[in-house]
Design an enzyme around this catalytic site. Structure first.
Site, PDB file in Angstrom:
ATOM      1  CD  GLN A 116      44.400  35.375  32.728  1.00 17.31           C
ATOM      2  OE1 GLN A 116      44.131  36.616  32.378  1.00 17.31           O
ATOM      3  NE2 GLN A 116      43.193  34.415  32.697  1.00 17.31           N
ATOM      4  CG  ASP A 162      40.640  38.126  32.427  1.00 18.54           C
ATOM      5  OD1 ASP A 162      41.611  38.475  31.702  1.00 18.54           O
ATOM      6  OD2 ASP A 162      40.248  36.862  31.964  1.00 18.54           O
ATOM      7  CG  LEU A 178      38.020  26.549  42.567  1.00 18.27           C
ATOM      8  CD1 LEU A 178      36.784  26.672  43.095  1.00 18.27           C
ATOM      9  CD2 LEU A 178      38.766  26.327  43.979  1.00 18.27           C
ATOM     10  CB  SER A 236      41.699  27.528  35.891  1.00 13.36           C
ATOM     11  OG  SER A 236      40.583  26.421  35.912  1.00 13.36           O
ATOM     12  CG  HIS A 276      42.281  34.044  25.004  1.00 14.84           C
ATOM     13  ND1 HIS A 276      41.036  33.941  24.611  1.00 14.84           N
ATOM     14  CD2 HIS A 276      42.620  33.386  26.081  1.00 14.84           C
ATOM     15  CE1 HIS A 276      40.376  33.159  25.701  1.00 14.84           C
ATOM     16  NE2 HIS A 276      41.455  32.731  26.401  1.00 14.84           N
ATOM     17  CE1 TYR A 325      37.193  32.904  28.046  1.00 17.70           C
ATOM     18  CE2 TYR A 325      37.090  35.005  29.390  1.00 17.70           C
ATOM     19  CZ  TYR A 325      37.894  33.540  29.090  1.00 17.70           C
ATOM     20  OH  TYR A 325      38.998  33.489  29.517  1.00 17.70           O
TER      21      TYR A 325
END
Length: 299
Positions: A169, A51, A202, A200, A116, A56
């Site tokens: 997502q 992904d 974490l 994410s 996005h 990015y």
């Protein structure tokens, strides 16, 4: 590696996916050769879901992934996004974004194209321009499926109910310190047969005790209180809650892909070690679910 069927798309996907943000150095400097080796190691280990997004590294992540996938493209479920949150998601810009991604990724098709961070754009613009542009490109065979991405769960459900998406997502919404996605979004996605990607897990580094530098002090203070309440999960690690955090997501049957944001082979190998089908102890899972019920950590 464990695999599952990605909702109504019917694609077989690895439950651990490779996230593209760290590959471009968004979270710290990365060496391109190391990134290439890590991508190949991920594929060799059974990861078949990658992904990324134009955002990015302003396309650098896509370029590096495209380079690594030469000769192996047909072995991967490749997903990217449109457009970038600093741009307007109008019809022509959406078309151009996808065309640019195809070039950087060195491919003729993208398996999943997600819109996005839809919270950055007017709803009417996305529905009337962004979506039609992607639907046109799907008709042309340049993309196979369409998804939506946001951590704003009420907005996510609004988009889901249009019945024009194949996948969703979210990020930071199904993790140890914030599991609000389980209340309404996951049940609705299951009912609609949507593929679900969790990012994410974490909590932007919070569960690894390495929080992202852009997090505000109020969030960090609240996160510390939540970590203290989760201390009963500290059974195998001297630092952080990485293992229970990864297992918490990987063992959730209604989440098809848990993204790992690895930027080194060491991190990748650690996360791969959690792909053994073992979740939290049932009593620990019950305790986690009792904590912070209906209380998002991030605004």
């Amino acid at each position: 590696m464990e695999y599952t069927i990605f909702g109504k798309t019917g694609m077989k996907v690895s439950k651990l996916g490779l996230g593209g943000a760290p590959l471009a150095g968004d979270f710290g400097k990365t060496d391109e050769n190391d990134v290439q080796r890590m991508i190949h190691e991920a594929l060799d280990a059974g990861i078949n879901f990658i992904d990324t997004a134009p955002k990015y590294g302003f396309g650098e992540s896509e370029r590096r992934i495209g380079k690594a996938l030469v000769g192996r493209r047909d072995k991967v479920v490749l997903t990217t996004k449109a457009i970038r949150s600093d741009l307007t998601y109008d019809y022509n810009s959406t078309i151009q974004s996808v065309e640019d991604s195809l070039q950087r990724l060195q491919t003729d098709w993208i398996d999943l194209l997600q819109i996005h961070d839809v919270e950055t754009q007017p709803y009417e613009l996305v529905v009337n321009e962004t979506l039609p542009a992607l639907e046109k490109m799907r008709q042309e065979g340049k993309i196979r499926y369409i998804g939506v991405s946001t951590r704003d769960l009420p907005l996510m459900m609004k988009y889901m109910k249009t019945e024009r998406f194949d996948t969703i997502q979210f990020y930071t919404r199904y993790m140890l310190a914030d599991h609000t996605a389980k209340d309404e979004v996951l049940p609705l996605a299951k009912e609609m047969g949507l593929g679900v990607i969790n990012g994410s897990v974490l909590g932007m580094g919070i569960l690894a005790e390495s929080p992202a530098p852009f997090l505000d002090q109020e969030t960090l203070d609240e996160a510390k209180e939540r970590l203290d309440k989760l201390s009963f999960l500290r059974k195998t690690e001297p630092r952080g809650l990485i293992e229970p955090g990864m297992r918490f997501s990987l063992s959730q049957p209604d989440i098809h892909v848990t993204l790992t944001g690895a930027d080194t082979t060491a991190v990748l190998r650690t996360n791969l070690s959690f792909c053994d089908g073992q979740g939290l102890d049932p009593e620990d899972q019950r305790k986690v679910y009792q904590l912070f019920q209906g209380q998002p950590l991030f605004s």
